[in-house]
Every structure is written in C-alpha cells, then in structure tokens.
Design an enzyme around this catalytic site. Structure first.
Site, short mmCIF file in Angstrom:
data_model
loop_
_atom_site.label_atom_id
_atom_site.label_comp_id
_atom_site.label_asym_id
_atom_site.label_seq_id
_atom_site.Cartn_x
_atom_site.Cartn_y
_atom_site.Cartn_z
N THR A 62 0.81 -1.22 0.00
CA THR A 62 0.00 0.00 0.00
C THR A 62 0.84 1.27 0.00
OG1 THR A 62 -1.77 -1.11 1.16
CG2 THR A 62 -1.77 1.27 1.32
N ASP B 128 1.55 -6.49 -4.62
CA ASP B 128 0.76 -6.56 -3.40
C ASP B 128 1.34 -7.74 -2.60
OD1 ASP B 128 -2.51 -5.91 -2.56
OD2 ASP B 128 -1.47 -7.61 -1.64
N SER B 129 1.49 -7.60 -1.31
CA SER B 129 2.20 -8.65 -0.57
C SER B 129 1.41 -9.96 -0.49
CB SER B 129 2.59 -8.17 0.83
OG SER B 129 1.50 -8.15 1.69
N SER B 130 0.15 -9.94 -0.92
CA SER B 130 -0.60 -11.20 -1.00
C SER B 130 0.02 -12.12 -2.05
CB SER B 130 -2.06 -10.93 -1.39
OG SER B 130 -2.58 -9.93 -0.58
N ASP C 238 0.04 -7.04 4.58
CA ASP C 238 -0.71 -8.30 4.73
C ASP C 238 0.16 -9.50 5.06
OD1 ASP C 238 -2.98 -6.87 4.22
OD2 ASP C 238 -3.21 -7.54 2.15
N THR D 253 2.88 -9.96 14.41
CA THR D 253 1.67 -10.44 13.73
C THR D 253 0.86 -9.22 13.32
OG1 THR D 253 1.53 -12.47 15.02
CG2 THR D 253 -0.54 -11.63 14.23
N ARG E 207 -3.23 -25.42 14.55
CA ARG E 207 -3.66 -24.34 15.45
C ARG E 207 -4.73 -24.89 16.37
NH1 ARG E 207 -3.65 -18.81 14.23
NH2 ARG E 207 -5.86 -19.01 13.79
N THR F 106 -1.02 -22.20 19.37
CA THR F 106 -2.36 -21.85 19.85
C THR F 106 -3.08 -20.88 18.90
OG1 THR F 106 -3.63 -20.79 21.61
CG2 THR F 106 -1.36 -20.06 21.37
N CYS G 95 -4.96 -18.67 20.11
CA CYS G 95 -5.03 -17.41 20.85
C CYS G 95 -3.94 -16.47 20.34
CB CYS G 95 -4.81 -17.64 22.34
SG CYS G 95 -6.06 -18.66 23.09
N1 ASP Z 1 -2.71 -5.53 0.31
C1 ASP Z 1 -1.64 -4.69 0.75
C2 ASP Z 1 -0.37 -5.51 0.76
O1 ASP Z 1 -0.16 -6.27 1.66
C3 ASP Z 1 -1.95 -4.16 2.11
C4 ASP Z 1 -0.93 -3.23 2.68
O2 ASP Z 1 0.16 -3.02 2.19
O3 ASP Z 1 -1.23 -2.64 3.74
O4 ASP Z 1 0.42 -5.40 -0.14
#
Ligand code: ASP
Length: 341
Positions: free
Chosen positions: A13, A57-59, A90, A166, A246, A277, A279
């Site tokens: 982002t 995008d890090s996805s 992400d 996290t 998990r 976990t 949690c």
């Molecule tokens: N979808 C974006 C990513 O992980 C979200 C971000 O950067 O905040 O590349």
C-alpha cells in the site's frame, strides 16, 4: 561518515495509487513513492534503492520473493550500514520471519515497514513509518555498532522483532503486535531502544545465508465439530511434509480416540506436526489431558511461537533437507529469538 542505507521496495500500500476509473489500489514505482516524501532528503544519509519489477501486493509474496530480498541484502551487505524493506502489510510478518531464518548471523539492521494508507494520501502513515525506519536502520551505539542486528518490523510506535510480530488490525495505523515478546524499541518523541529485548552481539561471524525454503507445509485450524474425514484428508494432503496445527487455548485438542488416532497415524507416517495456539497471545503448555495427548503421540509443542514464524521455520528446516529427528530438535530450539525455550 554518513550512514549508508539501501531501500528495497517490494510494493504494498505504501507505494500504491488509486486507479481513477476502478478506485482500486495498485502498486506503483519507487520514484512516485520518493516524490511524496521530500523530507527524506533532510536525513543526512546516503540512500540507494532497488525495487521489485513489478512491485507487488504482498498477497502475492512467495518463496522466490523472499529469496530475492535475501539475495539483495547479501550481495549488498558490506556496502551498507542497514536495509529498509518496503513491503505490504498483509504478509509482512511472514516475510520478516522467513528472512530472520534465511539470514543466519545477521549483524546489521533489516527494518521492514509499509503503511495502511498510500504515501500520496494526505493522512498517510507511510511518511512517518519510512522516515523512522531509515533512522532505525542508521542507528549505531557509541562504538559505532548497529543498534539493531536483526530483522525487525517498524510500524507506528513500535519496533518489533520480525519473527515475533503479527498483523493484528486490518485498518488501524497501529497494525502490528508482538504478543509474546516486548518491543525492541518504542517510538515517541525519540526512539527508545530496549537493550534487554534486542539481540546484539559484538562478535562478527560471517553472514551465512540459507536460501532454500521448502514450502511443502500446511496448516490446520481446529474447530469444535470437525469431522474425522476432514482431518484425515488434511493430514494426508499429497506432498505435505510439515503441518502447523492451530489448537485451542494452551494447546488443547479433542481427546476422542478418532482424533488422537488420526493424528498419531500421520506422525507415525513421518509428518512433522507443530502445535501452536489459536489465541493471539500466550503459550502452548500441556496442562490438560487435551494437550498432553498430543505431546504423547509426537506432536511438537510450539510454545509461544507465532503462526507466521512456525510456518516459515518449518519451510526453512525442510529446505535445509534435515532428517526428521533434527527438524524436531531445531523446532525445540530458538534459532533467532523466535520462541521462548
Ligand atoms: N494488500 C496490501 C499488501 O499487503 C496491504 C498493505 O500493504 O497494507 O500489499
């Protein structure tokens, strides 16, 4: 001597712009990003950059991208005092964890940051995050040694150990937490490092990169009512060598014979299973019969490791090609501060 920092821009982002027609955010190039942070010039540093082509995008991050980041750091290790990796939020905690294992004997800062709002937006958090990350990457002690000698995530007011962090909020600027380990530094009027939390060493063994990561891993999220056939199917997924399971609370799972027998069959077949976990904070601790049974059949206790660190540590240990016994031993060892033993 001015601090020398290399920025590795992977996307996320922070460098995105909105498509005027669709209103969807998409990654854009590094020049656009830097044009929006003129203040960077006020830092009296030598700053160079490299960028993913194209930025992502890090996805879309995968093992090959982690290897590209690690290689860039290794090839430039002697030329720079520190590294700032600009990355989507992400999967930032996965990349931070993976790099912490891949860059063995790291003694220079690798600071990963990004933002929740693009750098071009008026209320962006990206400008502050980028500038603070650069300052942390340049920070040295009185003897000139880097303050941070590990992979860390800088976000909003905290510098966190990368393999302890996290993403805990999809919307807040304060997006990352390290539930089981204190922040390495607090960011306020100044940057206050916590000497006890930082992993520092005055000896300088050579950086020992290990690029191989074997992604033959899977995760299983337990839930009440899970069917035996579902569990059996997941535990016998073709090609899977390691599983992060998990579990509930302090590492608990159903005590029913069908559950215990199905997991035991998988362990006996050679599948490596790590118990973490569900949690967000706390430690796997077999206080109940429901957790003790897992240990008894050879499931490894993940203690307080994050899910992200457990998955990437499994990939790392499998990538080295170690025999199962050695993998189990290292899962019970802190390699770079990822778990409390
Ligand atoms: N979808 C974006 C990513 O992980 C979200 C971000 O950067 O905040 O590349």
């Amino acid at each position: 001597m001015k601090p020398r920092i290399l920025i590795i821009y992977t996307g996320g982002t922070i460098g995105m712009i909105e498509d005027p027609k669709t209103k969807v955010l998409r990654p854009f190039d590094f020049t656009h990003l830097m044009e929006n942070v003129p203040k960077v010039k006020k830092l009296d540093y030598v700053i160079d950059n490299v960028q993913f082509d194209p930025p992502i995008d890090s996805s879309d991050m995968d093992v090959a991208h982690w290897q590209e980041i690690a290689r860039t750091i290794v090839e430039n290790y002697d030329k720079y005092d520190g590294f700032v990796v600009l990355h989507g939020t992400d999967t930032m905690a996965y990349t931070a964890s993976a790099l912490s294992f891949m860059l063995e004997n790291l003694r220079k800062p690798v600071i990963i940051t990004g933002s929740q709002l693009p750098i071009g937006e008026v209320r962006t958090d990206g400008e502050e995050n980028l500038i603070t990350a650069l300052q942390i990457a340049a920070a040295a002690d009185r003897d000139g040694r880097p303050m941070v000698q590990e992979v860390a995530i800088l976000f909003e007011n905290d510098l966190l150990r990368g393999n302890r962090a996290t993403k805990h909020s999809a919307n807040n600027f304060d997006a990352f937490k390290s539930h089981n380990y204190p922040p390495l530094a607090k960011i306020g009027l100044g940057i206050t490092f916590d000497a006890d939390a930082l992993q520092r060493s005055s000896s300088l063994p050579p950086l020992n990169p290990r690029y191989a990561m074997d992604p033959s891993v899977a995760s299983i999220d337990l839930f009440p009512g899970m069917k035996e056939s579902t569990l059996r199917h997941m535990l016998s997924a073709p090609g899977v060598k390691g599983v992060v399971m998990r579990t509930f609370g302090a590492g608990n799972a159903p005590t029913a014979d069908w559950f215990v027998n199905t997991v035991k069959e998988a362990v006996d077949r050679g599948l490596i299973i790590v118990n973490v976990t569900q949690c967000p904070s706390g430690i796997v601790h077999p206080r109940y019969q429901a957790g003790d049974k897992l240990e008894a059949i050879g499931v490894i206790c993940g203690r307080d490791i994050t899910f992200e660190a457990a998955i990437t540590k499994l990939m790392f240990l499998l990538g080295i090609g170690l025999p199962a016994q050695a993998i189990k031993k290292y899962l019970n060892t802190a390699l770079c501060g990822e778990v409390t033993i």
